[in-house]
Design a protein around this motif. Sequence first.
Motif, short mmCIF file in Angstrom:
data_model
loop_
_atom_site.label_atom_id
_atom_site.label_comp_id
_atom_site.label_asym_id
_atom_site.label_seq_id
_atom_site.Cartn_x
_atom_site.Cartn_y
_atom_site.Cartn_z
N GLY A 76 69.23 39.84 61.83
CA GLY A 76 70.00 39.70 63.07
C GLY A 76 69.12 39.56 64.29
O GLY A 76 69.33 38.68 65.13
N TYR A 77 68.08 40.41 64.39
CA TYR A 77 67.19 40.30 65.54
C TYR A 77 66.36 39.01 65.49
O TYR A 77 66.11 38.39 66.52
CB TYR A 77 66.28 41.52 65.66
CG TYR A 77 66.96 42.72 66.27
CD1 TYR A 77 67.64 42.63 67.47
CD2 TYR A 77 66.92 43.96 65.64
CE1 TYR A 77 68.27 43.72 68.04
CE2 TYR A 77 67.54 45.07 66.20
CZ TYR A 77 68.21 44.94 67.40
OH TYR A 77 68.83 46.04 67.95
N ALA A 78 65.93 38.60 64.30
CA ALA A 78 65.19 37.34 64.18
C ALA A 78 66.04 36.17 64.65
O ALA A 78 65.58 35.31 65.42
CB ALA A 78 64.72 37.14 62.74
N MET A 79 67.29 36.13 64.21
CA MET A 79 68.19 35.06 64.64
C MET A 79 68.47 35.14 66.13
O MET A 79 68.52 34.11 66.82
CB MET A 79 69.49 35.12 63.84
CG MET A 79 69.34 34.72 62.40
SD MET A 79 70.86 34.91 61.43
CE MET A 79 72.00 33.91 62.33
N THR A 102 69.20 47.74 57.01
CA THR A 102 67.88 47.36 57.50
C THR A 102 67.68 45.86 57.42
O THR A 102 67.14 45.24 58.35
CB THR A 102 66.78 48.10 56.71
OG1 THR A 102 66.93 49.51 56.90
CG2 THR A 102 65.38 47.67 57.14
N SER A 103 68.14 45.24 56.34
CA SER A 103 68.04 43.78 56.20
C SER A 103 68.86 43.07 57.28
O SER A 103 68.43 42.07 57.86
CB SER A 103 68.53 43.34 54.82
OG SER A 103 67.76 43.94 53.82
N CYS A 137 74.41 37.96 67.41
CA CYS A 137 73.43 38.43 66.42
C CYS A 137 72.80 39.73 66.85
O CYS A 137 72.59 40.63 66.02
CB CYS A 137 72.35 37.36 66.20
SG CYS A 137 72.92 35.90 65.33
N GLU A 138 72.51 39.87 68.13
CA GLU A 138 71.90 41.10 68.64
C GLU A 138 72.87 42.27 68.53
O GLU A 138 72.46 43.38 68.15
CB GLU A 138 71.47 40.89 70.10
CG GLU A 138 70.67 42.03 70.68
CD GLU A 138 71.52 43.02 71.45
OE1 GLU A 138 71.09 44.18 71.55
OE2 GLU A 138 72.61 42.65 71.92
N VAL A 139 74.14 42.04 68.80
CA VAL A 139 75.13 43.11 68.69
C VAL A 139 75.30 43.53 67.23
O VAL A 139 75.37 44.73 66.93
CB VAL A 139 76.48 42.67 69.32
CG1 VAL A 139 77.59 43.64 68.97
CG2 VAL A 139 76.34 42.54 70.83
N ILE A 140 75.33 42.57 66.33
CA ILE A 140 75.43 42.89 64.90
C ILE A 140 74.21 43.68 64.45
O ILE A 140 74.32 44.69 63.75
CB ILE A 140 75.62 41.61 64.06
CG1 ILE A 140 77.00 41.02 64.33
CG2 ILE A 140 75.41 41.89 62.57
CD1 ILE A 140 77.19 39.61 63.77
N ALA A 176 74.02 47.56 63.08
CA ALA A 176 73.42 47.89 61.78
C ALA A 176 72.26 48.87 61.94
O ALA A 176 71.97 49.64 61.02
CB ALA A 176 72.96 46.62 61.08
N LEU A 177 71.60 48.84 63.10
CA LEU A 177 70.46 49.74 63.33
C LEU A 177 70.89 51.19 63.21
O LEU A 177 70.19 52.01 62.61
CB LEU A 177 69.88 49.46 64.72
CG LEU A 177 68.60 50.16 65.10
CD1 LEU A 177 67.47 49.80 64.14
CD2 LEU A 177 68.21 49.77 66.51
#
Length: 110
Positions: free
Chosen positions: A39-42, A33-34, A13-16, A20-21
Amino acid sequence: MSPYVPLGIAIVCEVIATTALKSSEGFSRLLPTSIVVIGYAMAFYCLSLTLKSIPTGVAYAIWSGVGIVLISLVGWLLHKQALDLPAILGIGLIMAGVLVINVFSSSAPH
């Protein structure tokens, strides 16, 4: 369930989210942005699950080390970012560090 399952999900999730960032262009594009926010929340949620059974320092070392390696590969493959010899050697050392923690540390669950 192994504590490495949520840790692996957190890393992916962090890599995704980090990928996207770059595409969010300073949070000016809605879809990337979504993906970043979700992704970071997960990633942090799954990391918090991991911390129930793996010490914080060990979990974070694995999470950040594997994340650095994967995001470097994604940057190289998707964004055509160059990796010179020092970068490749540094990534190799990070991978070696994660391996040492997992194989030899009594702090990491085996």
